[in-house]
Motif scaffolding. Structure first.
Motif, PDB file in Angstrom:
ATOM      1  N   HIS A 399       0.540  -1.280   0.576  1.00  0.00           N
ATOM      2  CA  HIS A 399      -0.096  -0.291   0.538  1.00  0.00           C
ATOM      3  C   HIS A 399       1.047   0.968   0.000  1.00  0.00           C
ATOM      4  N   ARG A 400       0.515   2.434  -1.129  1.00  0.00           N
ATOM      5  CA  ARG A 400       1.686   3.588  -0.594  1.00  0.00           C
ATOM      6  C   ARG A 400       0.454   4.382   0.582  1.00  0.00           C
ATOM      7  N   VAL A 401       1.699   4.676   0.917  1.00  0.00           N
ATOM      8  CA  VAL A 401       1.787   5.277   2.654  1.00  0.00           C
ATOM      9  C   VAL A 401       2.648   6.959   2.517  1.00  0.00           C
ATOM     10  N   GLN A 402       2.026   7.264   3.714  1.00  0.00           N
ATOM     11  CA  GLN A 402       1.863   8.992   3.113  1.00  0.00           C
ATOM     12  C   GLN A 402       2.837   9.247   4.870  1.00  0.00           C
ATOM     13  N   PRO A 403       4.465  10.190   4.720  1.00  0.00           N
ATOM     14  CA  PRO A 403       4.676   9.655   6.279  1.00  0.00           C
ATOM     15  C   PRO A 403       3.700  10.912   6.614  1.00  0.00           C
ATOM     16  N   ARG A 404       4.158  10.437   8.071  1.00  0.00           N
ATOM     17  CA  ARG A 404       2.615  11.281   8.972  1.00  0.00           C
ATOM     18  C   ARG A 404       3.678  12.954   8.962  1.00  0.00           C
ATOM     19  N   ASP A 405       1.232  13.277   9.219  1.00  0.00           N
ATOM     20  CA  ASP A 405       2.283  15.225   9.069  1.00  0.00           C
ATOM     21  C   ASP A 405       2.029  15.290  10.092  1.00  0.00           C
ATOM     22  N   LEU A 406       2.992  15.792  10.862  1.00  0.00           N
ATOM     23  CA  LEU A 406       3.778  15.535  11.916  1.00  0.00           C
ATOM     24  C   LEU A 406       2.490  17.681  13.103  1.00  0.00           C
ATOM     25  N   THR A 407       3.020  18.089  11.688  1.00  0.00           N
ATOM     26  CA  THR A 407       1.838  19.254  12.240  1.00  0.00           C
ATOM     27  C   THR A 407       0.248  19.553  13.371  1.00  0.00           C
ATOM     28  N   THR A 408       0.045  17.689  13.006  1.00  0.00           N
ATOM     29  CA  THR A 408      -1.409  17.645  13.308  1.00  0.00           C
ATOM     30  C   THR A 408      -1.648  16.821  14.377  1.00  0.00           C
ATOM     31  N   GLY A 409      -0.038  16.617  15.314  1.00  0.00           N
ATOM     32  CA  GLY A 409       0.213  16.643  16.495  1.00  0.00           C
ATOM     33  C   GLY A 409      -0.964  15.033  17.097  1.00  0.00           C
ATOM     34  N   ILE A 410      -0.956  14.195  15.876  1.00  0.00           N
ATOM     35  CA  ILE A 410      -1.699  13.278  15.644  1.00  0.00           C
ATOM     36  C   ILE A 410      -0.159  12.038  15.701  1.00  0.00           C
ATOM     37  N   PHE A 411      -0.460  11.263  16.451  1.00  0.00           N
ATOM     38  CA  PHE A 411       0.699   9.884  16.661  1.00  0.00           C
ATOM     39  C   PHE A 411      -0.027   8.866  17.208  1.00  0.00           C
ATOM     40  N   ARG A 412       0.121   7.839  15.738  1.00  0.00           N
ATOM     41  CA  ARG A 412      -0.254   6.324  15.431  1.00  0.00           C
ATOM     42  C   ARG A 412       0.221   5.908  16.501  1.00  0.00           C
ATOM     43  N   GLY A 413       1.684   5.639  16.758  1.00  0.00           N
ATOM     44  CA  GLY A 413       2.316   5.199  17.987  1.00  0.00           C
ATOM     45  C   GLY A 413       2.059   5.780  19.145  1.00  0.00           C
ATOM     46  N   GLY A 414       1.413   6.313  19.097  1.00  0.00           N
ATOM     47  CA  GLY A 414       0.895   7.369  20.592  1.00  0.00           C
ATOM     48  C   GLY A 414       1.888   8.063  21.246  1.00  0.00           C
ATOM     49  N   ARG A 415       1.627   9.306  21.764  1.00  0.00           N
ATOM     50  CA  ARG A 415       2.647  10.324  21.712  1.00  0.00           C
ATOM     51  C   ARG A 415       3.194  10.853  23.203  1.00  0.00           C
ATOM     52  N   ARG A 416       3.030   9.963  24.308  1.00  0.00           N
ATOM     53  CA  ARG A 416       3.781   9.444  24.720  1.00  0.00           C
ATOM     54  C   ARG A 416       5.743  10.347  24.366  1.00  0.00           C
ATOM     55  N   PRO A 417       6.467  10.548  24.785  1.00  0.00           N
ATOM     56  CA  PRO A 417       7.592  11.009  24.877  1.00  0.00           C
ATOM     57  C   PRO A 417       8.353   9.647  24.572  1.00  0.00           C
ATOM     58  N   VAL A 418       8.222   8.370  25.193  1.00  0.00           N
ATOM     59  CA  VAL A 418       8.996   7.317  25.477  1.00  0.00           C
ATOM     60  C   VAL A 418       7.655   7.138  23.685  1.00  0.00           C
ATOM     61  N   ASP A 419       6.575   6.675  23.489  1.00  0.00           N
ATOM     62  CA  ASP A 419       6.268   6.403  21.980  1.00  0.00           C
ATOM     63  C   ASP A 419       7.228   6.378  20.912  1.00  0.00           C
ATOM     64  N   ILE A 420       7.998   7.726  21.079  1.00  0.00           N
ATOM     65  CA  ILE A 420       7.881   8.699  19.823  1.00  0.00           C
ATOM     66  C   ILE A 420       9.944   8.185  19.703  1.00  0.00           C
ATOM     67  N   TYR A 421      10.169   8.007  21.431  1.00  0.00           N
ATOM     68  CA  TYR A 421      11.326   7.555  21.089  1.00  0.00           C
ATOM     69  C   TYR A 421      11.677   6.541  20.116  1.00  0.00           C
ATOM     70  N   ARG A 422      10.878   5.583  20.832  1.00  0.00           N
ATOM     71  CA  ARG A 422      10.637   3.970  20.317  1.00  0.00           C
ATOM     72  C   ARG A 422      10.452   3.838  19.156  1.00  0.00           C
ATOM     73  N   ARG A 423       9.028   5.287  18.587  1.00  0.00           N
ATOM     74  CA  ARG A 423       9.236   5.419  16.682  1.00  0.00           C
ATOM     75  C   ARG A 423      10.794   5.795  15.837  1.00  0.00           C
ATOM     76  N   ILE A 424      11.483   6.326  16.598  1.00  0.00           N
ATOM     77  CA  ILE A 424      12.617   6.770  16.131  1.00  0.00           C
ATOM     78  C   ILE A 424      13.703   5.625  16.102  1.00  0.00           C
ATOM     79  N   ARG A 425      13.569   4.464  17.096  1.00  0.00           N
ATOM     80  CA  ARG A 425      15.031   3.723  18.003  1.00  0.00           C
ATOM     81  C   ARG A 425      14.707   2.355  17.341  1.00  0.00           C
ATOM     82  N   ALA A 426      12.955   2.037  16.543  1.00  0.00           N
ATOM     83  CA  ALA A 426      12.546   0.861  16.211  1.00  0.00           C
ATOM     84  C   ALA A 426      12.387   0.948  14.749  1.00  0.00           C
ATOM     85  N   GLY A 427      12.327   2.750  14.300  1.00  0.00           N
ATOM     86  CA  GLY A 427      11.976   2.417  13.302  1.00  0.00           C
ATOM     87  C   GLY A 427       9.712   2.256  12.933  1.00  0.00           C
TER      88      GLY A 427
END
Length: 480
Positions: A399-427
């Motif tokens: 499926h074609r995917v669109q990178p997250r529009d970070l300006t919305t403040g909607i983070f599908r994997g969770g918006r806790r700082p540790v959630d975003i940390y893990r998105r960066i570390r794990a992809g």
């Protein structure tokens, strides 16, 4: 729940089949009849496109292998090699009530026993009857005397020390019921993401059959423990996925959440087995490949002769791989945890500016997908990626995917700082979002990125952090 993870059992709506490591090696199957609800009598597991591309003579053993090891929605089969918590309470025979043939005995039970009228399944884990096809069904359990009564007599009777599972398969039985009530309309009976409402949704519901889940707390694909953890799935069930049609099921009880998670994991393992079989067969046994072999004067009868040994070999190997991978995910050492405490913006006001510099830099390359302003419009979204003939970014489900529009403040994997940390570390697994290990970014740099990503939704023209000449250069590079 008193379940021994080394000896596993599962419910079926009508039939239960169980396999031990020894039975698997010998090719034996043990089954027992289970009482179950008769809902969704027309439900069926569907084959994936790769299986359907096989010649019928090759497609049949694949389907048989899936039915033998997983069954059908109304005739589920348990595979003891799978690391699934099937539910129930274990017990140990302390003494039999009478000499000779008996249908009751005194036992020590580990944990509570559910109503036998609802969960009558009983399974011997050790002793003379372990693995027996004709397994007895629980007739009655007296919690005051700990007397277990079965619907049939056993001759010879069980011996003190024999282990058994009472209310066998309760968790998975509950999981299937809840899944068919709350999940099937989007995710489909097979977990293929193709339920009756799926075609109306964007993004599409998850297809579990690759065994890949995007938002995990574990390391990246290709490393031990890359599978999703139970905790990760439970968090998604409870919280939903913001910005999608996956809702929160916070009103489910803890036991219900556990049951749904185990059933989803079980569906994912079924899909993985099918893909592993396809991978071993499609080189020589697709419709096209078989036609070419026949044109090459190969005897049609000989072409498929090897399947009788190839398919069981693949199943045996795949069972070990599935067991190892899913077990590893539950090992705490594979959970991504920061080694450095996060410095908040209040503690370190320059963190946002450093994070912005990294976001725009050639080192992190965030802007190449997410865009300079974080709107998900980076140049990679229009580029043709290796292996594709169309521009854009695609996931493992094609499926074609669109990178997250970070300006919305909607983070599908969770918006806790540790959630975003893990998105960066794990992809984000199954997508082009890559992992950033310690060899690329240290923990301080990751936290700077986290702080900037959390700040992006609040950015206004007048509040952009100070831009240094170095950052301006990176911004120009990122926009090219």
């Amino acid at each position: 729940m008193g379940f021994n993870p080394t000896v596993k059992d599962l419910f079926g709506l009508e039939v239960l089949a169980v396999r031990s490591h020894l039975i698997l090696a010998l090719g034996g199957i043990a089954a027992s009849v289970l009482a179950g609800c008769g809902d969704s009598p027309d439900a069926r597991f569907v084959l994936n496109a790769r299986t359907l591309a096989l010649a019928p003579e090759a497609q049949e053993p694949v389907e048989n292998a899936l039915n033998d090891n997983f069954g059908t929605p109304t005739n589920l089969v348990a595979w003891l090699r799978l690391p699934v918590n099937y539910g129930g309470s274990e017990g140990t025979v302390e003494r039999v009530e009478t000499d000779g043939p008996t249908d009751s005995f005194v036992a020590k039970i580990d944990g509570e026993v559910a109503d036998p009228a609802i969960y009558p399944e009983f399974h011997w884990l050790s002793g003379a009857y372990a693995g027996n096809e004709q397994m007895p069904t629980l007739a009655h359990f007296d919690p005051e005397t700990n007397v277990v009564s079965l619907i049939e007599t056993l001759d010879p009777p069980p011996k003190p020390g024999d282990r058994f599972l009472i209310n066998a398969g309760k968790t998975l039985k509950d999981g299937r019921r809840l899944y068919m009530t709350h999940c099937v309309h989007c995710h489909g009976t097979s977990g293929d993401g193709n339920g009756p409402t799926a075609k109306y949704l964007n993004p599409l519901p998850r297809d579990y059959r690759l065994g890949t889940f995007k938002f995990t707390s574990t390391v990246r694909v290709g490393q031990p423990g890359d599978k999703v953890r139970r905790d990760d799935l439970a968090r998604i069930v409870r919280n939903g996925i913001p910005g999608t049609y996956m809702p929160s099921f916070l009103l489910l009880g803890d036991d219900e959440t556990v049951a749904v998670v185990e059933y989803v994991r079980w569906l994912a393992m079924r899909g993985e087995l099918e893909h592993k079989l396809d991978a071993d067969l499609e080189g020589d046994y697709t419709i096209q490949a078989v036609a070419e072999r026949i044109e090459g004067k190969e005897d049609p009868k000989e072409i498929f002769a090897n399947l009788a040994t190839l398919v069981p070999q693949t199943v045996a190997r795949a069972s070990k791989e599935l067991d190892a991978a899913w077990q590893a995910a539950e090992n705490d050492k594979h959970v991504i945890r920061p080694t450095q405490k996060r410095h908040t913006v209040e503690q370190d006001p320059d963190s946002i500016a450093r994070g912005r510099a990294l976001f725009l830099s050639a080192k992190a390359k965030c802007a190449t997908c997410h865009g300079v302003t974080g709107r998900g419009d980076g140049p990679q979204t229009e580029a043709v990626q290796q292996g594709n003939d169309k521009p854009g970014l695609f996931d493992d489900w094609k499926h074609r995917v669109q990178p997250r529009d970070l300006t919305t403040g909607i983070f599908r994997g969770g918006r806790r700082p540790v959630d975003i940390y893990r998105r960066i570390r794990a992809g984000i697994k199954g997508t082009p979002m890559p992992p950033f290990g310690n060899d690329v970014l240290n923990d301080g740099e990751v936290w700077d990125l986290v702080n900037y990503v959390l700040y992006i939704p609040h950015l206004k023209g007048e509040s952009i952090p100070a831009i240094t000449p170095e950052v301006q250069s990176d911004e120009k590079h990122a926009s090219n």
